[in-house]
Design a protein around this motif. Structure first.
Motif, PDB file in Angstrom:
ATOM      1  N   ASP A  23      12.675  15.206  -0.361  1.00 11.70           N
ATOM      2  CA  ASP A  23      11.565  14.252  -0.847  1.00 11.70           C
ATOM      3  C   ASP A  23      12.038  12.452   0.007  1.00 11.70           C
ATOM      4  O   ASP A  23      11.453  11.883  -0.801  1.00 11.70           O
ATOM      5  CB  ASP A  23      11.271  15.161  -1.913  1.00 11.70           C
ATOM      6  N   SER A  25      14.450   9.073   1.151  1.00 11.89           N
ATOM      7  CA  SER A  25      14.412   8.088   2.829  1.00 11.89           C
ATOM      8  C   SER A  25      15.553   8.089   2.335  1.00 11.89           C
ATOM      9  O   SER A  25      16.883   7.913   3.576  1.00 11.89           O
ATOM     10  CB  SER A  25      13.231   7.866   3.155  1.00 11.89           C
ATOM     11  N   LYS A  51       9.894   9.818  -0.025  1.00  8.59           N
ATOM     12  CA  LYS A  51       9.035  10.548   1.424  1.00  8.59           C
ATOM     13  C   LYS A  51       8.041   9.815   1.584  1.00  8.59           C
ATOM     14  O   LYS A  51       6.650   9.045   2.369  1.00  8.59           O
ATOM     15  CB  LYS A  51       9.866  11.347   1.680  1.00  8.59           C
ATOM     16  N   ARG A  52       7.691  10.467   0.042  1.00 12.35           N
ATOM     17  CA  ARG A  52       5.768   9.906  -0.470  1.00 12.35           C
ATOM     18  C   ARG A  52       5.530   9.257  -1.586  1.00 12.35           C
ATOM     19  O   ARG A  52       6.742  10.115  -2.551  1.00 12.35           O
ATOM     20  CB  ARG A  52       5.223  11.321  -0.117  1.00 12.35           C
ATOM     21  N   ASN A  53       4.579   8.407  -1.536  1.00 15.64           N
ATOM     22  CA  ASN A  53       4.641   7.645  -2.940  1.00 15.64           C
ATOM     23  C   ASN A  53       4.972   8.468  -3.844  1.00 15.64           C
ATOM     24  O   ASN A  53       4.457   8.230  -5.599  1.00 15.64           O
ATOM     25  CB  ASN A  53       3.192   6.666  -2.529  1.00 15.64           C
ATOM     26  N   SER A  54       3.619   9.556  -4.067  1.00 16.62           N
ATOM     27  CA  SER A  54       3.664  10.546  -4.999  1.00 16.62           C
ATOM     28  C   SER A  54       4.761  10.616  -5.890  1.00 16.62           C
ATOM     29  O   SER A  54       4.887  11.498  -6.582  1.00 16.62           O
ATOM     30  CB  SER A  54       2.486  11.211  -5.143  1.00 16.62           C
ATOM     31  N   SER A  75       9.252   2.486  -3.337  1.00 15.69           N
ATOM     32  CA  SER A  75       8.269   2.858  -2.354  1.00 15.69           C
ATOM     33  C   SER A  75       8.585   2.263  -1.495  1.00 15.69           C
ATOM     34  O   SER A  75       8.648   0.913  -0.673  1.00 15.69           O
ATOM     35  CB  SER A  75       6.726   2.889  -2.561  1.00 15.69           C
ATOM     36  N   TRP A  76       8.383   2.755  -0.860  1.00 21.68           N
ATOM     37  CA  TRP A  76       8.293   1.879   1.174  1.00 21.68           C
ATOM     38  C   TRP A  76       7.206   0.209   1.217  1.00 21.68           C
ATOM     39  O   TRP A  76       7.902   0.071   1.655  1.00 21.68           O
ATOM     40  CB  TRP A  76       8.089   2.646   2.300  1.00 21.68           C
ATOM     41  N   GLN A  77       6.157   0.984   0.185  1.00 22.70           N
ATOM     42  CA  GLN A  77       5.247  -0.285   0.965  1.00 22.70           C
ATOM     43  C   GLN A  77       5.333  -1.619  -0.114  1.00 22.70           C
ATOM     44  O   GLN A  77       5.610  -2.122   0.433  1.00 22.70           O
ATOM     45  CB  GLN A  77       4.030   0.266  -0.149  1.00 22.70           C
ATOM     46  N   ASP A 106      14.810   6.683   9.080  1.00 15.90           N
ATOM     47  CA  ASP A 106      14.475   5.910   7.785  1.00 15.90           C
ATOM     48  C   ASP A 106      16.357   4.912   7.429  1.00 15.90           C
ATOM     49  O   ASP A 106      15.848   3.298   7.404  1.00 15.90           O
ATOM     50  CB  ASP A 106      15.313   6.646   6.548  1.00 15.90           C
TER      51      ASP A 106
END
Length: 352
Positions: A23, A25, A51-54, A75-77, A106
Motif C-alpha cells: 500500500d 510507496s 500507492k493510491r490516493n484513497s 500523495s504523488w500528485q 519508487d
C-alpha cells in the motif's frame, strides 16, 4: 536520530512491512532530525506516500512522552505540485530522507522530483515563477483589505501575519528558493535572498512589533507596493529580451472568436456579454502590446452599455490596429477560404 524518535520510526516501518507493504510507496523523514537542528522537545517529522490516493489508513496523530507526533499521507500528485512550486512545502521534498521504499523505482521517482526542484533553484528568474509569485501577492492584497476593516487586535494580527507570509512566499518564488528550515529561521532565510524589495527587513519587523493599526497598515501597504514594483520591474527586464515571433503565431486566429463575440453581442444589444468578452480581449491585447513593446490598444474605455454601436466601431478600429501590428512584426495570419486550404495547412504542419 535520538533514541525516542528512532524507536517510533522503527515501530512504524515494522508495521508497514508487515501489514501494508503493497500500500505504501515511500516513507520520508524531514525537519530537525534530518537537518541537525533538533532539540530535546523535537518530534519526528515524517510522512508516507501511498500507492493510491484513497489510502490513508495510517494517518495518526498522538502524544508520546509529552511530544506531539503526526504521521500523514502525501500523495504523488501533491509531490508533483510541490516540485512545480505550486505548493510551498518544498523542503518536505528537497530536505527529506527516504527511510522506506516499496521499490527502487519508487525511490528513483522521488529523487527525480528532488532533482527537478534543485534544478529550478539554480535557474534564472522566469516569467512562470513571477506569475506564481503574483498569485501570493494578490492574496496579500486580499488580506490588506481585511486588515483595513479589522474589528479587533486578533483580526489585525491574523491579517497582517498572512500578508507577511504571502509576501514571503512571493519573494521565495521570485528568487527560485524555498525555506529549508520552515519557520525556525524564517527572517534569516528571507534576508539571504538576492532579490528583495526596499525596506523589507524594516517592514517585516513593523508587522510584528507594533500594536497600532496605523503603523501596521503603513508597513503592510509599503511591503505590498514595493514587492509589486519589484515583480513588475523583473517582468520588464525579461520582456526586454528579444521578441520571439513564434510566440505569437496563431494568437490573432484564437482571438478572432472573441472579436466576433463582441460584434455579435453589440448587434444583439446584449451589453453584459459584450462587456465580459471585451474585458477578456483587452487583457489579451494588453499582454501582446506590452510583450512586443508596442503602444497600447485601448477600447474598453469606450464601453457604454447604451451605445453599443459606438463601442463596436472602437473595437473594429482596435482590431485593425492589432492586425497592423502583426504585419509590422511579420507575424503571419492563417486565413483559410476552403476545406482544401485547411487540409493543406494540416499537411504542412505534419511535415514540419
Amino acid at each position: 536520530m535520538e533514541g525516542r524518535n528512532r524507536e517510533i520510526l522503527e515501530l512504524f516501518l515494522s508495521h508497514i512491512k508487515e501489514k501494508h507493504a503493497d500500500d505504501i510507496s515511500l516513507v520520508c523523514c524531514y525537519g530537525s532530525y534530518v537537518n541537525g537542528t533538533a532539540n530535546a522537545m523535537s518530534d519526528l517529522d515524517f510522512y508516507y506516500v501511498p500507492k493510491r490516493n484513497s489510502f490513508n489508513k495510517l494517518n495518526i496523530a498522538f502524544i508520546y512522552m509529552g511530544i506531539g507526533y503526526d504521521f500523514w499521507d502525501m500523495s504523488w500528485q501533491r509531490l508533483e505540485k510541490i516540485s512545480d512550486f505550486d505548493d510551498m512545502l518544498t523542503s518536505l521534498v528537497t530536505e527529506a530522507k527516504v527511510v522506506y521504499s516499496h521499490s527502487a523505482e519508487d525511490e528513483r521517482r522521488f529523487h527525480q522530483l528532488q532533482a527537478k526542484i534543485l534544478q529550478r533553484t539554480t535557474a534564472t528568474t522566469s516569467k512562470d515563477m513571477i506569475s506564481k509569485a503574483k498569485k501570493h501577492l494578490n492574496e496579500a492584497k486580499v488580506n490588506y483589505f481585511n486588515l483595513q476593516g479589522a474589528p479587533n487586535v486578533k483580526s489585525i494580527r491574523l491579517a497582517s501575519g498572512n500578508i507577511l507570509l504571502q509576501i514571503s512566499n512571493a519573494l521565495l518564488l521570485t528568487n527560485n528558493k524555498f525555506l529549508k528550515f520552515g519557520i525556525k529561521h524564517h527572517l534569516e532565510e528571507l534576508l539571504s535572498l538576492d532579490i528583495l524589495p526596499k525596506k523589507f527587513h524594516e517592514n517585516y519587523l513593523s508587522l510584528i512589533k507594533p500594536s497600532d493599526l496605523d503603523e501596521i497598515l503603513a508597513a503592510s501597504l509599503d511591503l505590498i507596493t514595493s514587492t509589486e514594483k519589484l515583480l513588475d520591474d523583473l517582468i520588464t527586464e525579461i520582456d526586454n529580451e528579444p521578441i520571439k515571433i513564434t510566440d505569437f503565431i496563431g494568437l490573432y486566429e484564437e482571438l478572432t472568436s472573441i472579436w466576433n463575440k463582441i460584434y455579435f453581442n453589440c448587434d444583439a444589444e446584449n451589453y453584459r456579454t459584450c462587456f465580459i468578452a471585451a474585458l477578456t480581449l483587452q487583457s489579451e491585447v494588453d499582454a501582446f502590446c506590452q510583450r512586443c513593446r508596442l503602444p497600447p490598444i485601448n477600447f474598453i474605455d469606450a464601453f457604454q452599455y447604451d451605445d453599443l454601436l459606438g463601442f463596436k466601431k472602437q473595437v473594429q478600429k482596435a482590431e485593425e490596429l492589432f492586425v497592423n501590428y502583426l504585419s509590422q512584426l511579420n507575424i503571419p495570419v492563417l486565413r483559410c477560404e476552403s476545406l482544401a486550404d485547411i487540409h493543406n495547412a494540416l499537411k504542412r504542419a505534419s511535415n514540419t
